[in-house]
Design a protein around this motif. Structure first.
Motif, PDB file in Angstrom:
ATOM      1  N   LEU A  45       0.826  -1.208   0.000  1.00 10.49           N
ATOM      2  CA  LEU A  45       0.000   0.000   0.000  1.00 10.49           C
ATOM      3  C   LEU A  45       0.860   1.258   0.000  1.00 10.49           C
ATOM      4  O   LEU A  45       0.563   2.231  -0.716  1.00 10.49           O
ATOM      5  CB  LEU A  45      -0.928  -0.004   1.222  1.00 10.49           C
ATOM      6  CG  LEU A  45      -2.027  -1.070   1.231  1.00 10.49           C
ATOM      7  CD1 LEU A  45      -2.787  -1.034   2.555  1.00 10.49           C
ATOM      8  CD2 LEU A  45      -2.978  -0.884   0.065  1.00 10.49           C
ATOM      9  N   ILE A  46       1.921   1.258   0.802  1.00 13.94           N
ATOM     10  CA  ILE A  46       2.811   2.424   0.848  1.00 13.94           C
ATOM     11  C   ILE A  46       3.496   2.619  -0.501  1.00 13.94           C
ATOM     12  O   ILE A  46       3.641   3.746  -0.990  1.00 13.94           O
ATOM     13  CB  ILE A  46       3.858   2.248   1.969  1.00 13.94           C
ATOM     14  CG1 ILE A  46       3.174   2.224   3.342  1.00 13.94           C
ATOM     15  CG2 ILE A  46       4.893   3.363   1.924  1.00 13.94           C
ATOM     16  CD1 ILE A  46       2.457   3.492   3.710  1.00 13.94           C
ATOM     17  N   TRP A  48       2.320   1.654  -3.426  1.00 12.15           N
ATOM     18  CA  TRP A  48       1.304   2.175  -4.340  1.00 12.15           C
ATOM     19  C   TRP A  48       1.091   3.669  -4.134  1.00 12.15           C
ATOM     20  O   TRP A  48       0.940   4.441  -5.100  1.00 12.15           O
ATOM     21  CB  TRP A  48      -0.002   1.426  -4.125  1.00 12.15           C
ATOM     22  CG  TRP A  48      -1.173   2.019  -4.857  1.00 12.15           C
ATOM     23  CD1 TRP A  48      -1.519   1.844  -6.159  1.00 12.15           C
ATOM     24  CD2 TRP A  48      -2.128   2.926  -4.310  1.00 12.15           C
ATOM     25  NE1 TRP A  48      -2.640   2.565  -6.466  1.00 12.15           N
ATOM     26  CE2 TRP A  48      -3.043   3.254  -5.348  1.00 12.15           C
ATOM     27  CE3 TRP A  48      -2.320   3.498  -3.054  1.00 12.15           C
ATOM     28  CZ2 TRP A  48      -4.114   4.113  -5.161  1.00 12.15           C
ATOM     29  CZ3 TRP A  48      -3.391   4.357  -2.862  1.00 12.15           C
ATOM     30  CH2 TRP A  48      -4.278   4.654  -3.899  1.00 12.15           C
ATOM     31  N   ALA A  49       1.089   4.106  -2.871  1.00 16.05           N
ATOM     32  CA  ALA A  49       0.896   5.528  -2.572  1.00 16.05           C
ATOM     33  C   ALA A  49       2.038   6.369  -3.135  1.00 16.05           C
ATOM     34  O   ALA A  49       1.818   7.475  -3.640  1.00 16.05           O
ATOM     35  CB  ALA A  49       0.795   5.728  -1.054  1.00 16.05           C
ATOM     36  N   LYS A  50       3.254   5.842  -3.080  1.00 17.58           N
ATOM     37  CA  LYS A  50       4.396   6.594  -3.608  1.00 17.58           C
ATOM     38  C   LYS A  50       4.367   6.683  -5.129  1.00 17.58           C
ATOM     39  O   LYS A  50       4.828   7.666  -5.711  1.00 17.58           O
ATOM     40  CB  LYS A  50       5.704   5.926  -3.171  1.00 17.58           C
ATOM     41  CG  LYS A  50       6.061   6.136  -1.712  1.00 17.58           C
ATOM     42  CD  LYS A  50       7.471   5.631  -1.432  1.00 17.58           C
ATOM     43  CE  LYS A  50       7.906   6.026  -0.035  1.00 17.58           C
ATOM     44  NZ  LYS A  50       9.331   5.740   0.219  1.00 17.58           N
ATOM     45  N   GLY A  53      -0.073   7.955  -5.925  1.00 17.16           N
ATOM     46  CA  GLY A  53      -0.844   8.859  -5.085  1.00 17.16           C
ATOM     47  C   GLY A  53      -0.631  10.321  -5.430  1.00 17.16           C
ATOM     48  O   GLY A  53       0.315  10.694  -6.134  1.00 17.16           O
ATOM     49  N   ILE A  57      -0.752  12.192  -0.299  1.00 22.04           N
ATOM     50  CA  ILE A  57      -0.574  10.756  -0.069  1.00 22.04           C
ATOM     51  C   ILE A  57       0.897  10.371  -0.198  1.00 22.04           C
ATOM     52  O   ILE A  57       1.425   9.583   0.596  1.00 22.04           O
ATOM     53  CB  ILE A  57      -1.451   9.947  -1.046  1.00 22.04           C
ATOM     54  CG1 ILE A  57      -2.932  10.158  -0.709  1.00 22.04           C
ATOM     55  CG2 ILE A  57      -1.109   8.459  -0.980  1.00 22.04           C
ATOM     56  CD1 ILE A  57      -3.880   9.458  -1.663  1.00 22.04           C
ATOM     57  N   ARG A  58       1.578  10.918  -1.214  1.00 25.64           N
ATOM     58  CA  ARG A  58       3.008  10.635  -1.374  1.00 25.64           C
ATOM     59  C   ARG A  58       3.802  11.168  -0.194  1.00 25.64           C
ATOM     60  O   ARG A  58       4.759  10.523   0.262  1.00 25.64           O
ATOM     61  CB  ARG A  58       3.534  11.247  -2.676  1.00 25.64           C
ATOM     62  CG  ARG A  58       3.025  10.547  -3.938  1.00 25.64           C
ATOM     63  CD  ARG A  58       3.913  10.893  -5.128  1.00 25.64           C
ATOM     64  NE  ARG A  58       4.030  12.327  -5.335  1.00 25.64           N
ATOM     65  CZ  ARG A  58       3.211  13.040  -6.091  1.00 25.64           C
ATOM     66  NH1 ARG A  58       2.194  12.453  -6.716  1.00 25.64           N
ATOM     67  NH2 ARG A  58       3.389  14.334  -6.240  1.00 25.64           N
ATOM     68  N   ALA A  61       3.394   8.740   2.629  1.00 26.00           N
ATOM     69  CA  ALA A  61       4.171   7.524   2.390  1.00 26.00           C
ATOM     70  C   ALA A  61       5.657   7.770   2.616  1.00 26.00           C
ATOM     71  O   ALA A  61       6.355   6.943   3.221  1.00 26.00           O
ATOM     72  CB  ALA A  61       3.922   7.023   0.968  1.00 26.00           C
TER      73      ALA A  61
END
Length: 239
Positions: A45-46, A48-50, A53, A57-58, A61
């Motif tokens: 998930l982290i 994906w956020a980087k 996002g 969100i980035r 993360a």
């Protein structure tokens, strides 16, 4: 005090600690594995956020990985155990409970290993994604392939292929971190060695045995990850 030989102490006889050490080694693998799985889910998930996002969100993360990789793992374990116990005690006080309420040590250890492991696995996944050929992704988009299907058939297999070596290194870190959980009372390999050493006054014998068991676990893990890497790269021509 009666003196026993080294092999009697680590054996499975009436004076041996072999069964306790093997059970503790299994506990070490179990808590490390559970923490590793938790880390894989959070890390994905982290990552994906980087990658996809927006800016907030980035930022979250990046902050997560920076903090969790920057503070000592032992401190994370203490924060989980005492912070979680304090929160549990506050909730318990609403129902009339008094005193300290400790969290289950296995759960605490697995969660602590998981959140730390996630910070490293997120970077592994991100690096693996950046290694995927952009042309394949663009070709899938141009054919109108749905995003989920593209992820399942193109992105995920290749990300996993590139990530396996790094994930193996993170697993070795999780195994080492499991030894720190002894500070909150979980009887894993290091804690059991301390108990046996204190009972027999033979610390060197048990600590060297614990070291050998850790090395055996590491060797088996290395073989498993190497075979997984070879299988993932089957049919891929190497430069």
């Amino acid at each position: 005090m009666q003196q026993f030989s080294y092999f009697e102490l680590i054996g499975f006889g009436p004076n041996g600690w072999g069964d306790a050490l093997l059970l503790a080694a299994a506990m070490t693998v179990a808590v490390a594995f559970c923490g590793y799985l938790i880390g894989a889910m959070i890390g994905a998930l982290i990552s994906w956020a980087k990658i996809t996002g927006n800016r907030p969100i980035r930022f979250f993360a990046e902050t997560y990985t920076t903090i969790l990789r920057g503070i000592p793992d032992l401190l994370v374990i203490y924060l989980f155990y005492f912070g979680g116990s304090a929160a549990l005690g506050a909730v318990g006080s609403l129902f009339g409970a008094k005193g300290f309420i400790g969290l289950p040590t296995f759960l605490t250890g697995a969660m602590a290993i998981g959140v730390v492991s996630a910070a490293y696995q997120a970077e592994v996944f991100r690096g693996a994604f950046n290694s995927v050929a952009r042309g394949e992704i663009e070709a899938a988009k141009s054919m109108g392939m749905p995003k989920f299907l593209m992820f399942r058939r193109i992105i995920a297999p290749q990300v996993l292929r590139f990530a396996i070596p790094g994930l193996g290194n993170v697993w070795q870190l999780a195994l080492k971190e499991s030894a720190l959980i002894s500070v909150i009372g979980l009887v894993e390999l290091l804690r059991q060695s301390q108990i046996a050493a204190g009972s027999t006054r033979r610390p060197f014998d048990f600590y060297i045995t614990a070291a050998m068991l850790y090395l055996v676990i590491t060797l088996i893990s290395t073989i498993i990850f190497k075979r997984a890497e070879e299988k993932a790269r089957r049919g891929i021509r190497r430069a």
